[in-house]
Design a protein around this motif. Structure first.
Motif, short mmCIF file in Angstrom:
data_model
loop_
_atom_site.label_atom_id
_atom_site.label_comp_id
_atom_site.label_asym_id
_atom_site.label_seq_id
_atom_site.Cartn_x
_atom_site.Cartn_y
_atom_site.Cartn_z
N GLU A 125 -2.44 3.90 -9.23
CA GLU A 125 -2.99 2.60 -9.61
C GLU A 125 -2.11 1.48 -9.09
N ASN A 126 -2.67 0.69 -8.23
CA ASN A 126 -2.02 -0.53 -7.74
C ASN A 126 -0.55 -0.32 -7.39
N LEU A 127 -0.28 0.72 -6.63
CA LEU A 127 1.10 1.06 -6.29
C LEU A 127 1.61 0.15 -5.16
N ARG A 128 2.78 -0.41 -5.42
CA ARG A 128 3.39 -1.30 -4.42
C ARG A 128 4.80 -0.85 -4.14
N LYS A 129 5.22 -1.10 -2.90
CA LYS A 129 6.60 -0.78 -2.54
C LYS A 129 7.11 -1.80 -1.53
N SER A 130 8.25 -2.40 -1.86
CA SER A 130 8.87 -3.32 -0.93
C SER A 130 10.28 -2.85 -0.63
N PHE A 131 10.71 -3.04 0.61
CA PHE A 131 12.11 -2.86 0.95
C PHE A 131 12.65 -4.26 1.22
N GLY A 132 13.38 -4.79 0.28
CA GLY A 132 13.84 -6.18 0.42
C GLY A 132 12.63 -7.10 0.45
N GLU A 133 12.54 -7.89 1.51
CA GLU A 133 11.46 -8.85 1.63
C GLU A 133 10.19 -8.20 2.17
N THR A 134 10.37 -7.07 2.84
CA THR A 134 9.22 -6.46 3.53
C THR A 134 8.38 -5.64 2.56
N GLU A 135 7.11 -5.97 2.49
CA GLU A 135 6.21 -5.20 1.63
C GLU A 135 5.57 -4.11 2.47
N ILE A 136 5.86 -2.87 2.10
CA ILE A 136 5.35 -1.74 2.88
C ILE A 136 3.99 -1.30 2.33
N LEU A 137 3.89 -1.20 1.02
CA LEU A 137 2.61 -0.85 0.40
C LEU A 137 2.13 -2.03 -0.43
N ARG A 138 0.92 -2.49 -0.15
CA ARG A 138 0.43 -3.71 -0.80
C ARG A 138 -0.68 -3.40 -1.80
N GLY A 139 -0.40 -2.52 -2.72
CA GLY A 139 -1.40 -2.24 -3.75
C GLY A 139 -2.31 -1.10 -3.33
N ILE A 140 -1.91 0.12 -3.66
CA ILE A 140 -2.70 1.29 -3.29
C ILE A 140 -3.37 1.84 -4.55
N ASP A 141 -4.68 2.07 -4.46
CA ASP A 141 -5.41 2.76 -5.53
C ASP A 141 -6.03 4.00 -4.92
N LEU A 142 -5.76 5.14 -5.55
CA LEU A 142 -6.29 6.37 -4.98
C LEU A 142 -6.39 7.42 -6.07
N ASP A 143 -7.53 8.10 -6.10
CA ASP A 143 -7.69 9.21 -7.03
C ASP A 143 -7.95 10.48 -6.23
#
Lengths: 280, 354
Positions: B7-25
């Motif tokens: 649900e709405n998974l996000r991941k940033s490394f410092g300023e860089t956003e690598i994952l911008r909200g992932i939803d997956l079932d």
């Protein structure tokens, strides 16, 4: 291969020069070895008239070694061996752990800390002798094995070596193990360390030799004859009244010979490279 | 139950956003392929699922349990790495039994499970070898075997075949498919090779710059890409795109060439679009649009042509050994149902308005 087709004179010159260099390097050691086998009276006698007899004694004798055996030199060898081996054992564990932390983890202040580690082995030992001695005395460790061993365990150079090696192990090894459920300590002992035999061998040698050759610190920290180490025992042959040259040469010789034993023991690890194969 | 919900998974490394909200079932026993170009975040997503990275925000549920904050070992997932990560100082047997030994399993049980997995993968004669003594394909199998013995809730594959040569890759692909059919575990498979994704997966998730572009059954994605990116990413050679305007049921390019409009043109008169057609959808015909053949590449079963249409290169894949000569003019057509129209600005798919 190429040399075969080169000018034979150039080849002669090259090997000629190399032979001279080799002679210059080996000569003092050979002289030392042979001098230790001379009778006390004859040691310096032939030097002035350089020739065959400069190197080859007229009479071989083990008197110097026999005298050494009866002195407190065997105790010094025992002390040095104990101190050096203990330092190697603890040193490898402590420095490898530190190197692993630097290689595997990201933590605040890591770069600064690593810089300090590097600075620590750039610093001449003479600069820290006094503060170190004050500390050791405050611990009540003056004239003890702890005084000789503990300050030598953590070694910036060895930490650096381990860090470089662990950083070169692909992270996938650590990550695969983590996914499989391994703790960091388990990864360190079962994966990182078994892969690092060449580094362990090199570091072990460095730690061993630094202790085997150490003179200044033992003189300062453990002046009691009971804790005399090899280099201190060697130096005792020279004093203001008279110098026992035979004893000096014989003990130096023994120190060199005994010091090479660890080299011979770990030599085979240098050629062993275990890292290949697990990662494509 | 080995489901997974993100649900709405996000991941940033410092300023860089690598994952911008992932939803997956992901359903129990499903085989899901994550595909996308390099840097799209598919590997990061997999590492988040494994627990090797910590999410910046969002929730991750495996088998009904929230594992967002749990370390890898408590997630019950097994991962096959791109470069296998076999411990070089351990035999194949110890490599495969590693996780069981960690869990404190009985020696006999480890032996039984390792032998079982080795049988499945044809590794039974290699158990006492070291990884350095194995070929690439064998190492890949050992890496898979190491995952199998754990019988985890979730199998994660991180581009497991990308280090193999082409022939072996096809063979191992079949083996992984057979393995999934046999074990029935939930598997998540990251690859940049869309053929691998198409052939293996029950469902493909196409990712692009940290977002999911589209997910669905392989052929659905292939036949009805939701946007120009997905259309261009799936399929090899990839889909042709030509820019034009919808005029009178056709797509007219800037230089006045007229392309068939397909089924979706209805109600979009005048709109600027990307006209898309797959190389194999374009067939020679007596009537249609024409172009100049520039390059002819026979591949054995097919002939690949590079045709210049409206000043742009168009790849045409003919399922026959059609004699064609560079410099020749060719007339082609596309079946209306196989024409894709996308918005020229944001690339999303255009459907006919009623």
């Amino acid at each position: 291969m190429e040399a075969q087709f080169k000018n034979p004179h150039a080849l002669m010159l090259r090997y000629g020069l190399l032979s001279i260099l080799a002679f210059i390097v080996v000569c003092p050691l050979a002289w030392l070895a042979l001098a230790s086998l001379r009778p006390q009276s004859e040691i310096f006698q032939p030097v002035s008239e350089f020739g065959w007899s400069t190197f080859f004694p007229s009479r071989l004798t083990f008197d110097n070694y026999r005298a050494l055996w009866a002195s407190d030199f065997p105790l010094a060898v025992k002390n040095s061996t104990f101190v050096a081996v203990t330092t190697v054992i603890f040193g490898i564990v402590v420095n490898a752990l530190a190197g692993f932390a630097f290689a595997a983890f990201d933590f605040r202040g890591k770069n600064l800390l690593f810089l300090l580690v590097i600075a620590s082995f750039m610093m001449p030992f003479e600069a820290i002798v006094l503060p170190l001695y004050v500390m050791i005395r405050a611990f009540g460790w003056a004239n003890s094995y702890q005084a000789l061993i503990v300050p030598e365990i953590a070694n910036g150079m060895v930490i650096f070596l381990f860090r470089q090696f662990f950083a070169s192990i692909p992270r996938d090894f650590y990550e695969a193990a983590r996914v499989d459920g391994a703790s960091w300590l388990y990864i360190f002992t079962r994966i990182a360390m078994p892969l690092s035999w060449p580094t362990i061998a090199t570091s072990g040698l460095m730690l061993f030799l630094s202790q085997w050759d150490s003179f200044f610190w033992p003189v300062v920290a453990a002046s009691n004859p009971d804790y005399a180490v090899v280099q201190v025992a060697i130096a005792r042959n020279i004093n203001f009244e008279q110098s026992d040259w035979g004893g000096l040469f014989a003990s130096t010789n023994l120190a060199i010979l005994l010091g090479t034993i660890p080299f011979l023991l770990v030599q085979r690890f240098y050629v062993r490279t275990l890292i290949s194969g697990g990662i494509k | 139950m080995s489901t997974m919900n993100i649900e709405n998974l996000r991941k940033s490394f410092g300023e860089t956003e690598i994952l911008r909200g992932i939803d997956l079932d992901v359903g129990d026993g499903e085989f899901v392929a994550l595909v996308g170009p390099s840097g799209c975040g598919k590997s990061t997503l997999l590492r988040l699922i494994a627990g090797l990275e910590v999410a910046t925000s969002g929730r991750l549920v495996i088998g009904g349990r929230d594992v967002t904050a749990l370390p890898p070992k408590e997630r019950d997932v097994a991962m096959v790495f791109q470069n296998y990560a076999l411990y070089p100082h351990m035999t194949v047997r110890s490599n495969m039994g590693f996780s069981l030994k960690l869990r404190g399993a009985e020696k006999a049980e480890i032996e039984r499970k390792v032998t079982e997995a080795a049988d499945v993968l044809g590794l039974d004669t290699l158990l006492d070898r070291y990884p350095g003594q194995l070929s690439g394909g064998q190492r890949q199998r050992v890496a898979t075997g190491r995952a199998i013995v754990r019988d985890p809730k979730l199998f994660l594959f991180d581009e497991p075949l990308s280090n193999l040569d082409a022939k072996l890759r096809v063979q191992m692909r079949t083996e992984i498919k057979a393995l999934h059919q046999r074990l029935g575990n939930t598997m998540i498979y990251v690859t940049h090779d869309q053929i691998e994704a198409m052939t293996l997966a029950d469902r493909i998730v196409v990712m692009h710059s940290g977002r999911i572009e589209q997910e669905g059954a392989p052929l659905d994605l292939y036949d009805r890409p939701a946007n120009a990116f997905v259309g261009g990413f799936l399929g090899s050679p990839s889909m042709n795109f030509i820019k034009g305007h919808i005029r009178g049921g056709s797509v007219v390019t800037d230089d006045g060439s007229v392309l068939p409009g397909g089924e979706a043109v209805g109600g979009h008169e005048g709109r600027t679009v990307l006209w898309g057609a797959r190389p194999e959808s374009i067939v020679p015909a007596t009537e249609g649009f024409s172009g100049m053949i520039e390059v002819v590449e026979p591949t054995g079963p097919d002939t690949q042509l590079l045709v210049r249409v409206a000043g742009q290169p168009l790849v045409v894949l003919l399922r026959s050994r059609t004699p064609a000569t560079p410099g020749e003019k060719i007339t082609m057509t596309v079946s209306p149902s196989e024409i894709h129209l996308f918005d020229a600005d944001h690339g999303s798919r255009i459907e006919a308005k009623p």
